[in-house]
Scaffold this motif. Structure first.
Motif, short mmCIF file in Angstrom:
data_model
loop_
_atom_site.label_atom_id
_atom_site.label_comp_id
_atom_site.label_asym_id
_atom_site.label_seq_id
_atom_site.Cartn_x
_atom_site.Cartn_y
_atom_site.Cartn_z
N ARG A 17 0.82 -1.20 0.00
CA ARG A 17 0.00 0.00 0.00
C ARG A 17 0.86 1.26 0.00
NH1 ARG A 17 -4.85 -0.22 4.05
NH2 ARG A 17 -3.17 -0.16 5.60
N LEU A 18 1.97 1.24 0.74
CA LEU A 18 2.88 2.39 0.74
C LEU A 18 3.50 2.61 -0.64
CD1 LEU A 18 4.69 1.96 4.18
CD2 LEU A 18 3.08 3.77 3.53
N LEU A 378 -1.69 -3.11 -11.37
CA LEU A 378 -1.90 -4.40 -10.72
C LEU A 378 -1.78 -4.26 -9.20
CD1 LEU A 378 -2.34 -7.44 -11.07
CD2 LEU A 378 0.14 -7.70 -11.28
N MET A 379 -0.77 -3.52 -8.73
CA MET A 379 -0.61 -3.32 -7.28
C MET A 379 -1.80 -2.55 -6.70
SD MET A 379 3.44 -2.59 -6.60
CE MET A 379 3.38 -0.95 -7.33
N LEU A 380 -2.22 -1.51 -7.41
CA LEU A 380 -3.34 -0.72 -6.92
C LEU A 380 -4.63 -1.55 -6.84
CD1 LEU A 380 -2.89 2.69 -8.75
CD2 LEU A 380 -3.21 2.39 -6.30
N ALA A 381 -4.89 -2.30 -7.88
CA ALA A 381 -6.09 -3.12 -7.88
C ALA A 381 -6.05 -4.13 -6.73
CB ALA A 381 -6.25 -3.83 -9.22
N TYR A 382 -4.90 -4.73 -6.50
CA TYR A 382 -4.79 -5.71 -5.42
C TYR A 382 -5.05 -5.06 -4.06
CZ TYR A 382 -3.14 -9.58 -2.60
OH TYR A 382 -3.09 -10.61 -1.69
N VAL A 383 -4.46 -3.90 -3.84
CA VAL A 383 -4.65 -3.21 -2.55
C VAL A 383 -6.11 -2.81 -2.37
CG1 VAL A 383 -4.10 -1.10 -1.27
CG2 VAL A 383 -2.27 -2.42 -2.36
N PRO A 388 -9.11 -3.78 2.31
CA PRO A 388 -10.11 -2.72 2.49
C PRO A 388 -9.71 -1.74 3.59
CG PRO A 388 -10.86 -4.78 3.49
CD PRO A 388 -9.60 -5.09 2.74
N GLY A 389 -10.24 -0.54 3.48
CA GLY A 389 -9.95 0.50 4.46
C GLY A 389 -10.01 1.87 3.81
N ARG A 390 -9.91 2.91 4.62
CA ARG A 390 -10.00 4.27 4.11
C ARG A 390 -8.85 4.59 3.16
NH1 ARG A 390 -11.76 7.89 9.43
NH2 ARG A 390 -13.81 6.89 9.75
N ALA A 391 -7.67 4.12 3.50
CA ALA A 391 -6.52 4.39 2.62
C ALA A 391 -6.71 3.76 1.26
CB ALA A 391 -5.23 3.88 3.27
N SER A 392 -7.25 2.55 1.23
CA SER A 392 -7.50 1.88 -0.05
C SER A 392 -8.57 2.59 -0.85
CB SER A 392 -7.91 0.42 0.20
OG SER A 392 -6.87 -0.29 0.85
N THR A 393 -9.61 3.08 -0.16
CA THR A 393 -10.65 3.84 -0.86
C THR A 393 -10.08 5.11 -1.47
OG1 THR A 393 -12.31 2.99 0.70
CG2 THR A 393 -12.90 4.95 -0.58
N LEU A 394 -9.18 5.78 -0.73
CA LEU A 394 -8.53 6.99 -1.25
C LEU A 394 -7.68 6.66 -2.47
CD1 LEU A 394 -7.83 10.00 -0.99
CD2 LEU A 394 -5.99 9.32 0.59
N LEU A 395 -6.96 5.55 -2.39
CA LEU A 395 -6.14 5.14 -3.54
C LEU A 395 -7.00 4.86 -4.75
CD1 LEU A 395 -3.54 2.78 -1.83
CD2 LEU A 395 -3.09 5.02 -2.81
N ASP A 396 -8.14 4.22 -4.54
CA ASP A 396 -9.04 3.91 -5.64
C ASP A 396 -9.54 5.19 -6.31
OD1 ASP A 396 -10.46 2.20 -7.33
OD2 ASP A 396 -12.25 2.30 -6.07
N GLY A 397 -9.90 6.19 -5.49
CA GLY A 397 -10.34 7.47 -6.05
C GLY A 397 -9.25 8.18 -6.81
#
Length: 563
Positions: A17-18, A378-383, A388-397
């Motif tokens: 994630r980092l 690929l890394m983003l989709a996996y995370v 799941p979590g707020r950080a992952s939602t932010l990354l998705d956006g």
């Protein structure tokens, strides 16, 4: 039944994630941040944060800015209207009725989408200008229409309407037609069934396609620069480019126009969400099935004539002009057998030619962009899917943010970010800056492809590998990656095809002396060597169609294997 998300091993997931955060910060957040900072602080390039927003009063009071914004909005809406006028009827006919040669029409309507807009615009000029190919064949020319607002809208709509056609036809074919038949069984007339059932079911797909058309129209540089500027019609994109190319360079003005352009794209996205809000329909019947197409009956000939007319204008006309120019020795020689020549292609592929250098440069950059976006996507989709979590939602956006960032805005942001005097090392004025631009613009494709494929992959496969002692990296490399490879590979092929023809970022960011395929074509047009430009255009179009076809084949094969 949805599978539970994977929750271990936590340390490896955090590292991944980092890495995703760092990649998005460099590719997306940094250029956007510096566009906004330059728009707020006019003296940012001099290292000063003085007079925040001090130039905006001048910007908003400048009648030229209002004209550019109004022209951009007017152009985008007009292109949307004409694209809908072409794409919706054809898409509905294709989805509901048994149109003879349906797959052939799909292929023909895909070709305009594969022709870079600036090349299509040059093809139309060669076809319709005085002494152009149309006048040579028929004695007529319509240069007055071409070099006008209406001509610009028509050329852009013929290039973009396939997005509407395919969205509407697929939506109607898969769900709307079947449920429209159900409505007819219960007594609804054909028009009522279409208006109350079929069309509402197609509305989300239609709105999404019109958003794509609007965004592509307002960010397109080549067609307005080639056609609209000759008619005295300037838009935000050409205004931004002029603020970089004309001396003195106006960085605050370019950043301000970039913010306005981005707000228009964002406004279109919000409008699309508003139109479709509350209009998503669940069929409650499981996987949709394609309904049996209706016979056209006595309307078959008129419908075929409609398809032929649109295909002639959108596909055959520009391709004819491009091929004719590439295969004739001189423009002045006209359409004659004596003027037929392959010398432009021979010049392209001669040893040491600038065209070969441009091809190698574009291929290298496109391969780099495909590998970079494929890995990060690929890394983003996996995370996003597995952690799941707020950080992952932010990354998705953040991963879909480039969809609201026109290419010229990304280019402006990269110039502002990496041309600061205090930076000890910078990719500016190197090939790396082009790679960053392509990766930012095209990142959403691998992310969405990998995201969709990963959601169909049970996390229990990875869990089983961990239970049997496989480390996290081994489970990813030996299980997840092979299963996602077809989808990610298809997305990378699309990235390669689109990166190899990208124009506006290349114009603003390419280092002195570097040429890509798009720059080579553009400069050949500018220098009057139209034949070589069109020969290279044919090579670029053929390559794009080949790669898109290969990507589609991979998706179909993967879909059959998954099914």
């Amino acid at each position: 039944m949805s599978a539970a998300p994977v929750t271990r091993p936590v340390p490896a997931q955090r590292v991944l994630r980092l890495l995703c955060m760092a990649a998005l910060a460099v590719l997306v957040f940094v250029p956007l941040l510096f566009v906004l900072l330059q728009a707020v602080f006019p003296q940012l390039a001099q290292g000063s944060l003085a007079q925040p927003l001090g130039h905006w009063r001048t910007v908003l009071q400048d009648p030229a800015i209002l004209t550019l914004t109004g022209n951009t909005l007017r152009l985008g809406l007009a292109v949307v209207a004409v694209s809908a006028l072409l794409g919706v009827p054809l898409g509905v006919l294709r989805g509901l009725f048994d149109v003879p040669g349906a797959k052939a029409w799909d292929l023909l309507f895909l070709v305009p989408f594969m022709i870079p807009p600036y090349i299509a615009a040059m093809g139309w000029i060669l076809l319709l200008q005085p002494a152009g190919y149309l006048q040579q064949l028929s004695g007529l020319h319509v240069a007055g229409l071409l070099f006008s607002f209406q001509g610009v809208v028509l050329v852009m709509a013929l290039n973009l309407f396939p997005a509407v056609y395919f969205a509407v036809s697929r939506s109607v074919q898969v769900t709307g037609a079947r449920l429209g038949d159900v409505a007819a069984i219960f007594g609804a007339s054909p028009w009522r069934a279409f208006a109350r059932v079929t069309f509402p079911l197609a509305l989300p797909a239609l709105a999404a396609s019109l958003l794509l058309v609007f965004a592509a129209a307002i960010e397109e540089y080549g067609t307005p620069a080639v056609l609209a500027s000759n008619a005295g019609f300037f838009v935000l994109v050409t205004g931004i480019e002029r603020r970089f190319s004309d001396w003195p360079i106006d960085l605050p003005g370019a950043a301000s126009l970039s913010v306005i352009l981005m707000l228009l794209a964002l406004g279109a996205y919000l409008a699309q969400r508003w139109v479709t809000a509350g209009r998503d329909y669940a069929t409650q019947t499981g996987k949709p099935t394609v309904a049996q197409p209706r016979p056209l009956g006595r309307w078959q000939v008129p419908v075929l004539l409609m398809f032929v007319a649109v295909a002639t204008l959108a596909t055959f006309a520009p391709l004819f002009a491009i091929a004719a120019t590439a295969l004739t020795g001189t423009l002045s020689g006209g359409l004659s057998l004596d003027n037929f020549s392959l010398r432009h292609f021979e010049a392209l592929f001669a040893d040491g030619s600038a065209a070969l250098v441009a091809l190698r440069t574009s291929f290298a950059l496109a391969i780099g962009a495909a590998l970079l976006t494929g890995t990060v996507g690929l890394m983003l989709a996996y995370v996003v899917v597995r952690v799941p979590g707020r950080a992952s939602t932010l990354l998705d956006g953040m991963s879909i943010l480039p969809n609201a960032m026109p290419g010229i805005v990304v280019a402006v942001g990269l110039i502002l970010a990496w041309n600061q005097p205090w930076l000890p090392v910078t990719p500016y004025n190197t090939w790396v800056i082009l790679l960053l631009a392509y990766a930012c613009l095209l990142l959403p494709y691998p992310v969405r492809y990998a995201h969709a494929a990963l959601r169909q992959l049970s996390p229990h496969l990875e869990t089983s590998a961990w239970v049997h002692g496989a480390p996290f990296r081994v489970a990813l490399w030996r299980i997840v990656l092979p299963l996602l490879a077809p989808s990610v590979g298809a997305a990378m092929l699309l990235v390669f095809a689109m990166a190899s023809r990208e124009l506006v970022a290349s114009l603003l960011l390419a280092p002195t002396g570097m040429q890509t395929v798009s720059l080579f074509i553009w400069r050949q047009f500018d220098q009057g060597a139209v034949g070589q430009g069109m020969a290279m255009s044919l090579v670029a179009i053929a390559l794009t169609c080949l790669l898109v076809g290969l990507a589609n084949w991979l998706q179909i094969r993967y879909g059959r294997r998954s099914g």
